[in-house]
Write a protein that holds these residues in place. Structure first.
Motif, PDB file in Angstrom:
ATOM      1  N   ASP A 297       1.294  17.064   1.203  1.00 34.63           N
ATOM      2  CA  ASP A 297       1.636  17.698   2.473  1.00 34.63           C
ATOM      3  C   ASP A 297       2.383  19.014   2.272  1.00 34.63           C
ATOM      4  O   ASP A 297       2.314  19.906   3.120  1.00 34.63           O
TER       5      ASP A 297
ATOM      6  N   SER B 119       2.676   6.986  -2.858  1.00 37.78           N
ATOM      7  CA  SER B 119       3.362   7.457  -1.660  1.00 37.78           C
ATOM      8  C   SER B 119       4.068   8.794  -1.879  1.00 37.78           C
ATOM      9  O   SER B 119       4.044   9.668  -1.007  1.00 37.78           O
TER      10      SER B 119
ATOM     11  N   SER C 288      -7.301   9.197  -4.325  1.00 38.78           N
ATOM     12  CA  SER C 288      -6.695   8.596  -3.144  1.00 38.78           C
ATOM     13  C   SER C 288      -7.329   9.111  -1.860  1.00 38.78           C
ATOM     14  O   SER C 288      -7.376  10.323  -1.619  1.00 38.78           O
TER      15      SER C 288
ATOM     16  N   LEU D  39       1.591  11.557  -1.893  1.00 36.47           N
ATOM     17  CA  LEU D  39       1.112  11.840  -0.541  1.00 36.47           C
ATOM     18  C   LEU D  39       2.031  12.851   0.139  1.00 36.47           C
ATOM     19  O   LEU D  39       1.573  13.775   0.824  1.00 36.47           O
TER      20      LEU D  39
ATOM     21  N   THR E  64       0.832  -1.196   0.000  1.00 37.60           N
ATOM     22  CA  THR E  64       0.000   0.000   0.000  1.00 37.60           C
ATOM     23  C   THR E  64       0.871   1.253   0.000  1.00 37.60           C
ATOM     24  O   THR E  64       2.047   1.200   0.373  1.00 37.60           O
TER      25      THR E  64
ATOM     26  N   LEU F 153       0.930   3.740   2.056  1.00 36.60           N
ATOM     27  CA  LEU F 153       1.449   4.025   3.398  1.00 36.60           C
ATOM     28  C   LEU F 153       2.621   3.109   3.737  1.00 36.60           C
ATOM     29  O   LEU F 153       3.587   3.523   4.380  1.00 36.60           O
TER      30      LEU F 153
ATOM     31  N   ASP G 227      -6.037   8.663   1.130  1.00 36.61           N
ATOM     32  CA  ASP G 227      -4.959   9.197   1.961  1.00 36.61           C
ATOM     33  C   ASP G 227      -4.602  10.627   1.560  1.00 36.61           C
ATOM     34  O   ASP G 227      -4.384  11.491   2.412  1.00 36.61           O
TER      35      ASP G 227
ATOM     36  N   ALA H 289      -2.963   8.377  -6.888  1.00 35.30           N
ATOM     37  CA  ALA H 289      -2.649   7.652  -5.664  1.00 35.30           C
ATOM     38  C   ALA H 289      -1.192   7.205  -5.680  1.00 35.30           C
ATOM     39  O   ALA H 289      -0.689   6.729  -6.696  1.00 35.30           O
TER      40      ALA H 289
ATOM     41  N   ALA I 238      -7.406  13.000   2.592  1.00 36.37           N
ATOM     42  CA  ALA I 238      -7.361  13.245   4.036  1.00 36.37           C
ATOM     43  C   ALA I 238      -6.234  14.217   4.382  1.00 36.37           C
ATOM     44  O   ALA I 238      -6.391  15.089   5.250  1.00 36.37           O
ATOM     45  N   GLN I 239      -5.092  14.087   3.703  1.00 40.64           N
ATOM     46  CA  GLN I 239      -3.975  14.995   3.928  1.00 40.64           C
ATOM     47  C   GLN I 239      -4.352  16.429   3.580  1.00 40.64           C
ATOM     48  O   GLN I 239      -4.007  17.378   4.286  1.00 40.64           O
TER      49      GLN I 239
ATOM     50  N   GLY J 211      -4.275   2.128  -3.304  1.00 41.08           N
ATOM     51  CA  GLY J 211      -4.821   3.121  -2.381  1.00 41.08           C
ATOM     52  C   GLY J 211      -5.757   4.101  -3.047  1.00 41.08           C
ATOM     53  O   GLY J 211      -6.074   5.148  -2.473  1.00 41.08           O
TER      54      GLY J 211
END
Length: 272
Positions: free
Chosen positions: A109, A102, A123, A105, A67, A69, A125, A100, A128-129, A150
């Motif tokens: 941020d 890593s 994605s 992600l 995944t 994460l 994740d 999607a 949500a970020q 993801g």
């Protein structure tokens, strides 16, 4: 001196890790064995999941499994540096797509909340970020979620792409081969990415150094489809050359090594 099979296979793996690719004919000459013997060794290594067979040889498998994460811990400093360098691509008010993955992600941020960006993603994740950045408008595509990528990749997600024309689409890749271009590990993921290309004004790829020269079964785009390649300088000269020859721009990043390197990474230059 005649080698036992496990000795040959250890040598083959070491060569593969160093060169990224091996050919049976070359290995036969180097190891003093027949091509049939080398092919048997490659089949055994492939059975163990330690390489992927190709016509006449083998490649290392793509590291992009698990995944997003789980993959955050793999080459973490390098991925952070790629995300930092990718900020040069952004302009205020853009409509972006973050695939999607890593590295994306980490990019989510870093996105500046005061740039009036609108970000579409498949994605959970990444969405949500971005919720922690109220200055960024976030739109999430729906559909059945794929555990390994993801993200949502099914027909509903594809249909929801239709109204969008992205200024920049950040598309995740699992591997790059000089002969075939960028690939994905999952068929549905490759189909989604291929459709995404039609909705992107520009395509950006953040490619860590462990992906070029690796194997992924589903090709979805060539070097000519990439407008911005973000990578480490010299990570894969053939990939860089192909992107440049097709008119793409190269952005180089340096992995973080403490605060000094972190400051230097804030001042990458765009190599046209």
């Amino acid at each position: 001196m005649k080698l036992f099979p496990d000795e040959r296979q250890t040598i083959i793996l070491n060569i593969l890790k160093e060169d990224g690719k091996v050919m049976a004919a070359d290995l036969a000459l180097r190891l003093g064995a027949t091509e049939a013997t080398i092919r048997r060794d490659l089949r055994e290594l492939a059975r163990q999941g330690r390489c992927k067979r190709t016509y006449g040889g083998a490649l290392l498998p793509s590291p992009a499994s698990g995944t997003p994460l789980m993959r955050l811990a793999i080459s973490a400093d390098e991925k952070q540096a790629l995300a930092q360098a990718a900020l040069q691509i952004l302009c205020p008010g853009q409509l972006l797509f973050l695939d999607a993955g890593s590295t994306h992600l980490l990019l989510a941020d870093l996105l500046p909340r005061d740039s009036e960006l609108t970000v579409v993603t498949n994605s959970v994740d990444i969405a949500a970020q971005l919720l922690a950045k109220p200055g960024i408008r976030t739109i999430m595509l729906g559909g059945e979620l794929n555990e390994q990528t993801g993200g949502a990749l099914d027909i509903r997600a594809l249909e929801q792409l239709r109204p969008f024309r992205f200024d920049v689409a950040f598309i995740g890749v699992c591997a790059f081969e000089t002969e075939s271009g960028f690939g994905a590990l999952h068929y549905q993921d490759a189909q989604f990415k291929q459709q995404l290309l039609a909705h992107a004004g520009s395509v950006a790829v953040l490619c860590s150094s462990d992906k070029p020269g690796r194997f992924a079964p589903y090709r979805f785009m060539g070097a000519g489809d990439v407008d911005y390649l973000v990578t480490l300088r010299g990570a894969h000269p053939e990939m860089e050359l192909e992107v440049r020859q097709h008119g793409g721009a190269l952005l180089y990043a340096t992995p973080y090594e403490g605060e000094k390197s972190r400051e230097n990474n804030a001042h990458r230059t765009l190599d046209e």
